[in-house]
Design a protein around this motif. Structure first.
Motif, PDB file in Angstrom:
ATOM      1  N   GLU A 128      42.089  21.879  36.970  1.00 58.27           N
ATOM      2  CA  GLU A 128      42.340  22.228  35.540  1.00 58.27           C
ATOM      3  C   GLU A 128      40.909  21.072  34.913  1.00 58.27           C
ATOM      4  OE1 GLU A 128      44.417  24.023  32.500  1.00 58.27           O
ATOM      5  OE2 GLU A 128      46.610  23.529  33.825  1.00 58.27           O
ATOM      6  N   GLU A 157      38.201  29.009  39.824  1.00 59.61           N
ATOM      7  CA  GLU A 157      39.558  29.754  38.733  1.00 59.61           C
ATOM      8  C   GLU A 157      40.384  30.891  39.094  1.00 59.61           C
ATOM      9  OE1 GLU A 157      35.952  29.895  34.805  1.00 59.61           O
ATOM     10  OE2 GLU A 157      36.038  31.100  36.368  1.00 59.61           O
ATOM     11  N   VAL A 179      37.868  21.968  37.268  1.00 58.85           N
ATOM     12  CA  VAL A 179      36.851  23.474  36.443  1.00 58.85           C
ATOM     13  C   VAL A 179      36.617  23.765  35.081  1.00 58.85           C
ATOM     14  CG1 VAL A 179      38.008  25.657  35.103  1.00 58.85           C
ATOM     15  CG2 VAL A 179      39.203  25.340  37.868  1.00 58.85           C
TER      16      VAL A 179
END
Length: 252
Positions: A218, A180, A221
């Motif tokens: 992304e 992150e 994550v």
């Protein structure tokens, strides 16, 4: 979806004689109702993942579409008129990239429709999550306390299972913290590459490489967040309680 105890008992009496058999039927129906609730919760989590993944891919798609539209719009501000349009070879490559991202977004909608059918819900491709699904932040975005959770079970093997889930959850938290932190860094690098492409300083393939790296990061994550949520739900099933109870017990 939950059935009231009175309704379950009525069904038991209708299906068979009273006494032990009715109570056994009640127990079986209770298990079936609980399993149905868990299935719906799992579909809800899948829909959440699907919605977030679609949002990520739609953002990448919009970036590519914006670049592809350059040179086909009316002249804008002076600074925009000074930027030359992209070469035809770059435009063809961007069109291929746009088609690939459109296909990914369409596939998300198709998966969402199939999951809704499997859950016995109305097919609505626009529906992002099930009613009552917890909003952000994610349910499992906490630190679990192994001592408090282990104290809730007495069987040694189940205690080890609880410890395993807590260890996995902690590992997921650590990986998420690292990745992150990289998201805004990669997003900034992509913005620089995009600006460099428009100004003719960065090759298209370099910009697309940044786009793919950012997209993959992304989505990774997101996958870790989903798995972290699943560990809490599986731990709750092991402890025979609600996921919220696990979080409240383990939060600190």
């Amino acid at each position: 979806m939950r059935l009231s105890r009175r309704l379950l008992l009525s069904l038991c009496l209708w299906l068979g004689p009273s006494g032990a058999l009715a109570q056994d039927g009640l127990a079986r129906l209770g298990v079936a109702s609980g399993e149905r609730a868990r299935q719906l919760a799992q579909v809800g989590l899948r829909l959440r993942e699907n919605a977030e993944a679609a949002r990520i891919e739609e953002a990448a798609r919009d970036d590519v579409a914006e670049l592809l539209s350059r040179g086909t719009r009316n002249a804008g501000p002076e600074t925009e008129r000074d930027v030359p349009p992209l070469p035809d070879s770059d435009r063809r490559r961007l069109a291929q990239e746009l088609a690939a991202l459109d296909a990914r977004v369409a596939a998300r909608a198709a998966w969402r429709a199939r999951w809704l059918v499997a859950a016995g819900l109305e097919v609505d491709p626009v529906l992002r999550r099930l009613p009552g699904d917890p909003p952000e932040p994610w349910l499992a975005d906490v630190t679990l306390d192994p001592a408090a959770l282990v104290a809730r079970v007495h069987d040694a093997s189940r205690r080890e299972q609880v410890r395993a889930y807590v260890r996995e959850h902690a590992g997921l938290q650590a990986r998420l913290a690292t990745l992150e932190a990289l998201v805004p860094v990669q997003a900034e690098a992509l913005a620089r590459a995009r600006g460099g492409l428009v100004e003719g300083r960065v090759p298209l393939e370099d910009m697309l490489t940044r786009l793919h790296v950012n997209l993959a990061l992304e989505l990774k994550v997101l996958a870790l967040r989903v798995r972290r949520e699943q560990t809490v739900r599986e731990l709750a099933a092991l402890l025979a309680c609600t996921p919220e109870s696990v979080v409240v017990t383990g939060a600190r």
